[in-house]
Design an enzyme around this catalytic site. Sequence first.
Site, PDB file in Angstrom:
ATOM      1  N   ASP A  52      -3.677  -2.748   3.002  1.00 21.11           N
ATOM      2  CA  ASP A  52      -4.172  -2.250   4.288  1.00 21.11           C
ATOM      3  C   ASP A  52      -4.426  -0.749   4.268  1.00 21.11           C
ATOM      4  O   ASP A  52      -4.336  -0.090   5.300  1.00 21.11           O
ATOM      5  CB  ASP A  52      -3.152  -2.578   5.379  1.00 21.11           C
ATOM      6  CG  ASP A  52      -1.782  -1.970   5.100  1.00 21.11           C
ATOM      7  OD1 ASP A  52      -1.344  -2.006   3.942  1.00 21.11           O
ATOM      8  OD2 ASP A  52      -1.156  -1.438   6.036  1.00 21.11           O
ATOM      9  N   LYS A 164       1.434  -4.957  11.367  1.00 21.14           N
ATOM     10  CA  LYS A 164       2.260  -3.913  10.742  1.00 21.14           C
ATOM     11  C   LYS A 164       2.066  -2.586  11.461  1.00 21.14           C
ATOM     12  O   LYS A 164       0.952  -2.250  11.851  1.00 21.14           O
ATOM     13  CB  LYS A 164       1.875  -3.762   9.281  1.00 21.14           C
ATOM     14  CG  LYS A 164       2.468  -2.510   8.646  1.00 21.14           C
ATOM     15  CD  LYS A 164       1.804  -2.140   7.350  1.00 21.14           C
ATOM     16  CE  LYS A 164       1.726  -0.642   7.235  1.00 21.14           C
ATOM     17  NZ  LYS A 164       1.294  -0.181   5.912  1.00 21.14           N
ATOM     18  N   GLU A 204       8.371  -1.094  10.481  1.00 19.09           N
ATOM     19  CA  GLU A 204       8.447  -0.238   9.294  1.00 19.09           C
ATOM     20  C   GLU A 204       8.695   1.239   9.630  1.00 19.09           C
ATOM     21  O   GLU A 204       7.750   2.012   9.791  1.00 19.09           O
ATOM     22  CB  GLU A 204       7.126  -0.364   8.493  1.00 19.09           C
ATOM     23  CG  GLU A 204       7.098   0.497   7.232  1.00 19.09           C
ATOM     24  CD  GLU A 204       5.809   0.358   6.418  1.00 19.09           C
ATOM     25  OE1 GLU A 204       4.893  -0.360   6.850  1.00 19.09           O
ATOM     26  OE2 GLU A 204       5.727   0.965   5.342  1.00 19.09           O
ATOM     27  N   GLU A 206       9.460   4.049   7.738  1.00 12.86           N
ATOM     28  CA  GLU A 206       9.607   4.407   6.323  1.00 12.86           C
ATOM     29  C   GLU A 206      10.343   5.738   6.167  1.00 12.86           C
ATOM     30  O   GLU A 206       9.838   6.782   6.582  1.00 12.86           O
ATOM     31  CB  GLU A 206       8.233   4.497   5.636  1.00 12.86           C
ATOM     32  CG  GLU A 206       8.359   4.999   4.188  1.00 12.86           C
ATOM     33  CD  GLU A 206       7.075   4.934   3.370  1.00 12.86           C
ATOM     34  OE1 GLU A 206       6.071   4.389   3.854  1.00 12.86           O
ATOM     35  OE2 GLU A 206       7.099   5.431   2.229  1.00 12.86           O
ATOM     36  N   LYS A 246      10.343  -3.872   7.262  1.00 14.17           N
ATOM     37  CA  LYS A 246       9.792  -3.296   6.037  1.00 14.17           C
ATOM     38  C   LYS A 246      10.469  -1.952   5.803  1.00 14.17           C
ATOM     39  O   LYS A 246       9.919  -0.896   6.123  1.00 14.17           O
ATOM     40  CB  LYS A 246       8.268  -3.143   6.174  1.00 14.17           C
ATOM     41  CG  LYS A 246       7.604  -2.606   4.925  1.00 14.17           C
ATOM     42  CD  LYS A 246       6.141  -2.973   4.847  1.00 14.17           C
ATOM     43  CE  LYS A 246       5.460  -2.231   3.722  1.00 14.17           C
ATOM     44  NZ  LYS A 246       4.158  -2.758   3.355  1.00 14.17           N
ATOM     45  N   SER A 315       6.900  -6.143   0.063  1.00 11.76           N
ATOM     46  CA  SER A 315       5.618  -5.949   0.748  1.00 11.76           C
ATOM     47  C   SER A 315       5.024  -4.693   0.120  1.00 11.76           C
ATOM     48  O   SER A 315       4.925  -3.652   0.750  1.00 11.76           O
ATOM     49  CB  SER A 315       5.834  -5.762   2.250  1.00 11.76           C
ATOM     50  OG  SER A 315       4.607  -5.443   2.881  1.00 11.76           O
ATOM     51  N   TYR A 377      -0.542   7.308   4.053  1.00 10.76           N
ATOM     52  CA  TYR A 377      -1.035   5.964   3.818  1.00 10.76           C
ATOM     53  C   TYR A 377      -2.363   5.738   4.471  1.00 10.76           C
ATOM     54  O   TYR A 377      -2.549   6.041   5.609  1.00 10.76           O
ATOM     55  CB  TYR A 377      -0.017   4.907   4.303  1.00 10.76           C
ATOM     56  CG  TYR A 377      -0.216   3.648   3.550  1.00 10.76           C
ATOM     57  CD1 TYR A 377      -0.977   2.627   4.100  1.00 10.76           C
ATOM     58  CD2 TYR A 377       0.224   3.532   2.255  1.00 10.76           C
ATOM     59  CE1 TYR A 377      -1.245   1.504   3.355  1.00 10.76           C
ATOM     60  CE2 TYR A 377      -0.044   2.409   1.523  1.00 10.76           C
ATOM     61  CZ  TYR A 377      -0.770   1.402   2.079  1.00 10.76           C
ATOM     62  OH  TYR A 377      -1.046   0.294   1.347  1.00 10.76           O
TER      63      TYR A 377
HETATM   64  P1  13P Z   1       3.695   1.111  -0.718  1.00 10.77           P
HETATM   65  O1  13P Z   1       4.299  -0.142  -1.263  1.00 10.77           O
HETATM   66  O2  13P Z   1       2.587   1.674  -1.548  1.00 10.77           O
HETATM   67  O3  13P Z   1       4.738   2.132  -0.352  1.00 10.77           O
HETATM   68  O4  13P Z   1       2.959   0.726   0.647  1.00 10.77           O
HETATM   69  C1  13P Z   1       3.733   0.356   1.711  1.00 10.77           C
HETATM   70  C2  13P Z   1       3.004   0.140   2.953  1.00 10.77           C
HETATM   71  O5  13P Z   1       3.451   0.496   4.012  1.00 10.77           O
HETATM   72  C3  13P Z   1       1.781  -0.633   2.926  1.00 10.77           C
HETATM   73  O6  13P Z   1       1.714  -1.526   3.990  1.00 10.77           O
END
Ligand code: 13P
Length: 377
Positions: A52, A164, A204, A206, A246, A315, A377
Amino acid sequence: MALMMKSSTMKAVSGRVSRRSAVVVRAGKYDEELIKTANTVASKGRGILAMDESNATCGKRLDSIGVENTEENRRAYRELLCTTPGIGQYISGAILFEETLYQSTKDGKKFVDAMNEQNIVPGIKVDKGLVPLANTNGESWCMGLDGLDKRCAEYYKAGARFAKWRSVVSIPHGPSLIALRDCAYGLARYAAIAQNAGLVPIVEPEVLLDGEHDIDRCLEVQEAIWAETFKYMADNKVMFEGILLKPAMVTPGADCPNRAGPAKVAEYTLRMLRRRVPPAVPGIMFLSGGQSELESTLNLNAMNQSPNPWHVSFSYARALQNTVLKTWQGKPENVPAAQAALLKRAKANSDAQQGKYDPAVEDKAAAQGMYEKGYVY
Ligand code: 13P
């Protein structure tokens, strides 16, 4: 007097109760479907292919192999990924960027249909990206709540069944309490909206790999963000049986001199999850976050050496696509070899999901790190 007090108290209480019962709690229309979708994605030996990347990020990837960032090249690359023969054995869901959700294969088959034929659930990135959070030391917040209900309804119609939303937490830039709260609150509001539109939300927050911090500091921050996230999800009446998480794995920062092997990463990550995640949640689908293909598979394998209350899987974007891209080089004649590379990575992670991965099958390329400072991202 005592009696009077009692009856007035009762009146106040019953007034409160009757007002409350007039509030619509959850629509619940999609509950059964949400649980089914979440459990399909979190099914044994399978995980998610994250494909994505925004157009800008996909452009960076294509640029790394000398391919121009056009709509057609992005489409051709995504076709390669989601039509890999046999991939559905290891991949249960694929996260798409909005553009891809509406695209088709060269032969005119909708990507969504190609995925369903392989028993892969189509998913969609619904956040609108990160922007600076005012009055912080360079932290960010995630946009996308405005109009999200309408977008989710459209995505459901187009065939998406999960969503997501990626928000980030930076250790070197904070994390400040306000950034943690904002991240958690945004994720919870998104999760509630997605569920009400029939999409299983992938949650997620992160915790970025950037920084010199050690693994204990990472554990502390991960515990903080997941505590906030579950508190706000509960407040927003999110149904935990119909979500997927995630998380980033609990690791030392990229610039920390004390490195941690798979056993330690697994020990810390599982400790964090056991402390923070209720067993009602069906699946934990890790991001790779810049770890190498090999490292992310070894870490996942280490986490599946004994039974967990949730499906513990992957993922990955970078850790599934790195070798694929390098093999493809934008050339049609390389498609079969690139698809074979994807199948190999997907199988390795499928084995790791079941705790039976053997790294002896890997070559050197898989060990190449993909960490990039300040990655967007
Ligand atoms: P990565 O596995 O490259 O960290 O990507 C994670 C992400 O959030 C993609 O949906």
